[in-house]
Design a protein around this motif. Structure first.
Motif, PDB file in Angstrom:
ATOM      1  N   TYR A   1       0.818  -1.204   0.000  1.00 14.24           N
ATOM      2  CA  TYR A   1       0.000   0.000   0.000  1.00 14.24           C
ATOM      3  C   TYR A   1       0.861   1.267   0.000  1.00 14.24           C
ATOM      4  CZ  TYR A   1      -4.160  -2.804   0.943  1.00 14.24           C
ATOM      5  OH  TYR A   1      -5.188  -3.709   0.850  1.00 14.24           O
ATOM      6  N   SER A   2       2.161   1.116  -0.200  1.00 16.02           N
ATOM      7  CA  SER A   2       3.039   2.282  -0.201  1.00 16.02           C
ATOM      8  C   SER A   2       3.802   2.377  -1.516  1.00 16.02           C
ATOM      9  CB  SER A   2       4.029   2.207   0.970  1.00 16.02           C
ATOM     10  OG  SER A   2       4.899   1.110   0.817  1.00 16.02           O
ATOM     11  N   TYR A   3       4.122   3.615  -1.900  1.00 12.48           N
ATOM     12  CA  TYR A   3       5.004   3.839  -3.053  1.00 12.48           C
ATOM     13  C   TYR A   3       6.164   4.711  -2.600  1.00 12.48           C
ATOM     14  CZ  TYR A   3       2.856   8.518  -3.681  1.00 12.48           C
ATOM     15  OH  TYR A   3       2.414   9.810  -3.515  1.00 12.48           O
ATOM     16  N   THR A   4       7.311   4.515  -3.246  1.00 14.23           N
ATOM     17  CA  THR A   4       8.530   5.213  -2.861  1.00 14.23           C
ATOM     18  C   THR A   4       9.174   5.850  -4.081  1.00 14.23           C
ATOM     19  OG1 THR A   4       8.925   3.558  -1.130  1.00 14.23           O
ATOM     20  CG2 THR A   4      10.760   4.995  -1.707  1.00 14.23           C
ATOM     21  N   LEU A   5       9.617   7.081  -3.916  1.00 15.91           N
ATOM     22  CA  LEU A   5      10.357   7.796  -4.963  1.00 15.91           C
ATOM     23  C   LEU A   5      11.644   8.332  -4.356  1.00 15.91           C
ATOM     24  CD1 LEU A   5       7.407   9.717  -6.664  1.00 15.91           C
ATOM     25  CD2 LEU A   5       8.669   7.797  -7.614  1.00 15.91           C
ATOM     26  N   VAL A   6      12.741   8.077  -5.045  1.00 14.04           N
ATOM     27  CA  VAL A   6      14.067   8.473  -4.562  1.00 14.04           C
ATOM     28  C   VAL A   6      14.761   9.275  -5.660  1.00 14.04           C
ATOM     29  CG1 VAL A   6      16.267   7.686  -3.616  1.00 14.04           C
ATOM     30  CG2 VAL A   6      14.193   6.333  -3.225  1.00 14.04           C
ATOM     31  N   TYR A   7      15.372  10.386  -5.263  1.00 15.32           N
ATOM     32  CA  TYR A   7      16.028  11.277  -6.223  1.00 15.32           C
ATOM     33  C   TYR A   7      17.451  11.570  -5.758  1.00 15.32           C
ATOM     34  CZ  TYR A   7      11.038  12.136  -6.955  1.00 15.32           C
ATOM     35  OH  TYR A   7       9.690  11.981  -7.149  1.00 15.32           O
ATOM     36  N   ASP A   8      18.374  11.514  -6.708  1.00 11.33           N
ATOM     37  CA  ASP A   8      19.756  11.891  -6.425  1.00 11.33           C
ATOM     38  C   ASP A   8      20.143  13.035  -7.350  1.00 11.33           C
ATOM     39  OD1 ASP A   8      21.073   9.831  -4.456  1.00 11.33           O
ATOM     40  OD2 ASP A   8      19.812   8.645  -5.793  1.00 11.33           O
ATOM     41  N   PHE A   9      20.773  14.052  -6.770  1.00 13.23           N
ATOM     42  CA  PHE A   9      21.190  15.235  -7.522  1.00 13.23           C
ATOM     43  C   PHE A   9      22.669  15.500  -7.277  1.00 13.23           C
ATOM     44  CE2 PHE A   9      16.663  15.880  -7.285  1.00 13.23           C
ATOM     45  CZ  PHE A   9      16.320  16.636  -8.404  1.00 13.23           C
ATOM     46  N   LEU A  10      23.298  16.173  -8.229  1.00 15.69           N
ATOM     47  CA  LEU A  10      24.640  16.704  -8.062  1.00 15.69           C
ATOM     48  C   LEU A  10      24.545  18.209  -8.270  1.00 15.69           C
ATOM     49  CD1 LEU A  10      27.609  15.941  -7.564  1.00 15.69           C
ATOM     50  CD2 LEU A  10      27.899  15.785 -10.048  1.00 15.69           C
ATOM     51  N   ILE A  11      24.718  18.953  -7.197  1.00 19.03           N
ATOM     52  CA  ILE A  11      24.560  20.401  -7.213  1.00 19.03           C
ATOM     53  C   ILE A  11      25.845  21.058  -6.719  1.00 19.03           C
ATOM     54  CG2 ILE A  11      23.254  22.368  -6.307  1.00 19.03           C
ATOM     55  CD1 ILE A  11      21.568  20.639  -8.132  1.00 19.03           C
ATOM     56  N   GLU A  12      26.465  21.821  -7.595  1.00 21.36           N
ATOM     57  CA  GLU A  12      27.706  22.536  -7.257  1.00 21.36           C
ATOM     58  C   GLU A  12      28.739  21.605  -6.644  1.00 21.36           C
ATOM     59  OE1 GLU A  12      26.538  25.858  -4.836  1.00 21.36           O
ATOM     60  OE2 GLU A  12      25.651  26.934  -6.538  1.00 21.36           O
ATOM     61  N   GLY A  13      28.827  20.404  -7.202  1.00 15.42           N
ATOM     62  CA  GLY A  13      29.810  19.427  -6.747  1.00 15.42           C
ATOM     63  C   GLY A  13      29.416  18.640  -5.525  1.00 15.42           C
ATOM     64  N   HIS A  14      28.212  18.852  -5.009  1.00 10.36           N
ATOM     65  CA  HIS A  14      27.739  18.163  -3.809  1.00 10.36           C
ATOM     66  C   HIS A  14      26.612  17.187  -4.163  1.00 10.36           C
ATOM     67  CE1 HIS A  14      29.936  20.785  -0.998  1.00 10.36           C
ATOM     68  NE2 HIS A  14      29.689  21.750  -1.891  1.00 10.36           N
ATOM     69  N   SER A  15      26.625  16.035  -3.488  1.00  9.38           N
ATOM     70  CA  SER A  15      25.611  15.008  -3.725  1.00  9.38           C
ATOM     71  C   SER A  15      24.432  15.205  -2.780  1.00  9.38           C
ATOM     72  CB  SER A  15      26.215  13.612  -3.510  1.00  9.38           C
ATOM     73  OG  SER A  15      27.269  13.375  -4.422  1.00  9.38           O
ATOM     74  N   ILE A  16      23.241  15.255  -3.348  1.00  8.62           N
ATOM     75  CA  ILE A  16      22.011  15.375  -2.562  1.00  8.62           C
ATOM     76  C   ILE A  16      21.167  14.135  -2.810  1.00  8.62           C
ATOM     77  CG2 ILE A  16      19.851  16.653  -2.256  1.00  8.62           C
ATOM     78  CD1 ILE A  16      21.360  19.188  -3.003  1.00  8.62           C
ATOM     79  N   HIS A  17      20.741  13.505  -1.732  1.00  5.90           N
ATOM     80  CA  HIS A  17      19.899  12.307  -1.808  1.00  5.90           C
ATOM     81  C   HIS A  17      18.602  12.601  -1.059  1.00  5.90           C
ATOM     82  CE1 HIS A  17      18.994   7.932  -1.840  1.00  5.90           C
ATOM     83  NE2 HIS A  17      18.526   8.153  -0.609  1.00  5.90           N
ATOM     84  N   TYR A  18      17.493  12.467  -1.765  1.00  5.09           N
ATOM     85  CA  TYR A  18      16.203  12.740  -1.131  1.00  5.09           C
ATOM     86  C   TYR A  18      15.220  11.636  -1.498  1.00  5.09           C
ATOM     87  CZ  TYR A  18      11.733  14.865   0.041  1.00  5.09           C
ATOM     88  OH  TYR A  18      10.488  15.093   0.565  1.00  5.09           O
ATOM     89  N   ALA A  19      14.513  11.138  -0.510  1.00  7.82           N
ATOM     90  CA  ALA A  19      13.544  10.062  -0.732  1.00  7.82           C
ATOM     91  C   ALA A  19      12.298  10.315   0.098  1.00  7.82           C
ATOM     92  CB  ALA A  19      14.161   8.714  -0.346  1.00  7.82           C
ATOM     93  N   PHE A  20      11.166   9.936  -0.457  1.00 11.59           N
ATOM     94  CA  PHE A  20       9.952   9.936   0.359  1.00 11.59           C
ATOM     95  C   PHE A  20       9.122   8.705   0.026  1.00 11.59           C
ATOM     96  CE2 PHE A  20       8.519  12.448  -3.337  1.00 11.59           C
ATOM     97  CZ  PHE A  20       7.290  11.861  -3.627  1.00 11.59           C
TER      98      PHE A  20
END
Length: 388
Positions: free
Chosen positions: A85-104
């Motif tokens: 009953y759940s769905y998951t979305l995960v996003y990875d970004f590279l911004i100004e040389g920094h790694s951003i990982h965001y998931a919900f």
């Protein structure tokens, strides 16, 4: 820039599926890769109803949930034939040389949302249901409860609109990148910007005039220009837009010079003009251009021109798009690591295949390989024939 999308139990994607936007070892078309190694976009091809648009939707939803009002707990995003009953979305970004990982993750039956944000591997936000802890402004962490954490919205959105991430320039740059993004559905003629820039054609012309678009037309030999005025003259004709100084858009073909009202132009020219403000704005400012039904009304050569122009002139912008035009599957337009096929396998859901996994050579005909079934993602219709 977006480097990876991972979907689980989302729409037609029952199984965990990852779209990778980091370059591989191909050396062709270096202009299609930003100097940080991230690809400037990718194409999704496949049969009708295979799930191509759902990949673009997965990115659009992040922008919707952050910058527009939308209910995360809606069951319409859940895979209806999945096991959860759940769905998951995960996003990875590279911004100004920094790694951003965001998931919900959204648990639709319990109406519960979980979130996790990290920067260069360091946890900055951990949210579970109605409680959250943020390390963005305070390294010791700040606790939040149900009075701060909205039941049906991302807490990341709340934190951003409350603070604009003034204490963290990387997160602020990340939000700016996403707000510069635009979603376009060519079939529905829907254009959604996520920042302050109005990229609809009339406000764009009101603010900046016709010159940028006419320069584009002239540089690439479109043999046409546009005018935006109360009236337009040419040949034996004068067309008036309306009363009280109302303005309208007119096309003029070179060598003919007779004004053609926008509504009388071809679908392809109308769609092109609707798209160009967003197209040029994203290239200039950086961001993501998400396009569904890119081939709607466009000649194959026009699609090719638009993709080449984006790849050659953008610096840190990305173009993720769905198209049925197989001519774009060419090593002179896109790299194999920018091409994905999508196919729907009944109760197993949608699957993707990155063309580069087959390691096609730079000299091979990628379109021919796709049509022959090497990369999957083809419809399985019965041939039409005549019986004796």
């Amino acid at each position: 820039m977006l480097t990876k999308i991972t979907m689980t139990n989302f729409k037609s994607f029952k199984n965990t599926t990852t779209v990778d936007l980091m370059k591989t070892n191909y050396t062709i078309l270096p202009q299609n890769v930003a100097d940080n190694g991230v690809l400037k976009g990718c194409i999704f091809v496949g049969a009708n109803a295979s799930g191509k648009s759902n990949i673009v939707l997965s990115v659009k939803l992040l922008l919707d949930f952050l910058f527009s009002e939308r209910d995360l707990n809606s069951g319409i995003f859940l895979c209806m034939f999945g096991d959860s009953y759940s769905y998951t979305l995960v996003y990875d970004f590279l911004i100004e040389g920094h790694s951003i990982h965001y998931a919900f993750e959204v648990e639709t039956k319990k109406s519960m949302i979980s979130e996790e944000l990290s920067l260069d591997g360091k946890l900055l936000l951990d949210r579970m249901g109605s409680s959250a802890k943020s390390f963005i402004a305070d390294p010791n962490g700040v606790l939040y409860d149900e009075t701060d954490v909205g039941r049906d919205s991302l807490f990341l959105r709340t934190l951003y609109f409350n603070t604009k991430f003034a204490s963290n320039p990387v997160l602020k740059a990340w939000m700016n990148y996403m707000q510069n993004s635009v979603y376009i559905n060519m079939f529905d003629r829907k254009i959604i910007p996520y920042g302050k820039a109005d990229v609809s054609i009339v406000p764009y012309l009101d603010k900046g005039g016709c010159q940028p678009i006419n320069d584009f037309f002239n540089e690439y030999n479109f043999e046409q220009t546009i005018e935006y005025s109360h009236s337009s003259e040419g040949g034996h004709f004068r067309i008036v837009a309306g009363a009280d100084g109302e303005k309208s858009i007119f096309f003029k073909r070179k060598g003919i010079n007779v004004p053609i009202p926008f509504i009388e132009e071809s679908l392809g020219n109308q769609n092109l003009l609707r798209m160009l403000p967003a197209f040029l704005n994203v290239i200039q400012k950086g961001g993501m251009l998400l396009i569904d039904e890119f081939s709607s009304g466009f000649h194959n050569d026009l699609e090719s021109l638009m993709v080449r122009y984006f790849m050659e002139t953008s610096k840190y912008s990305q173009m993720l798009f769905v198209s049925h035009s197989t001519n774009l599957l060419s090593n002179s337009i896109l790299r194999p690591d920018q091409e994905y096929s999508v196919e729907f396998r009944n109760e197993s859901g949608s699957f993707i295949k990155r063309f580069s996994t087959e390691q096609p050579r730079s000299a091979q005909n990628i379109e021919k390989m796709y049509v022959s079934g090497v990369f999957g993602g083809l419809p399985d219709y019965k041939e039409v024939g005549y019986e004796d």
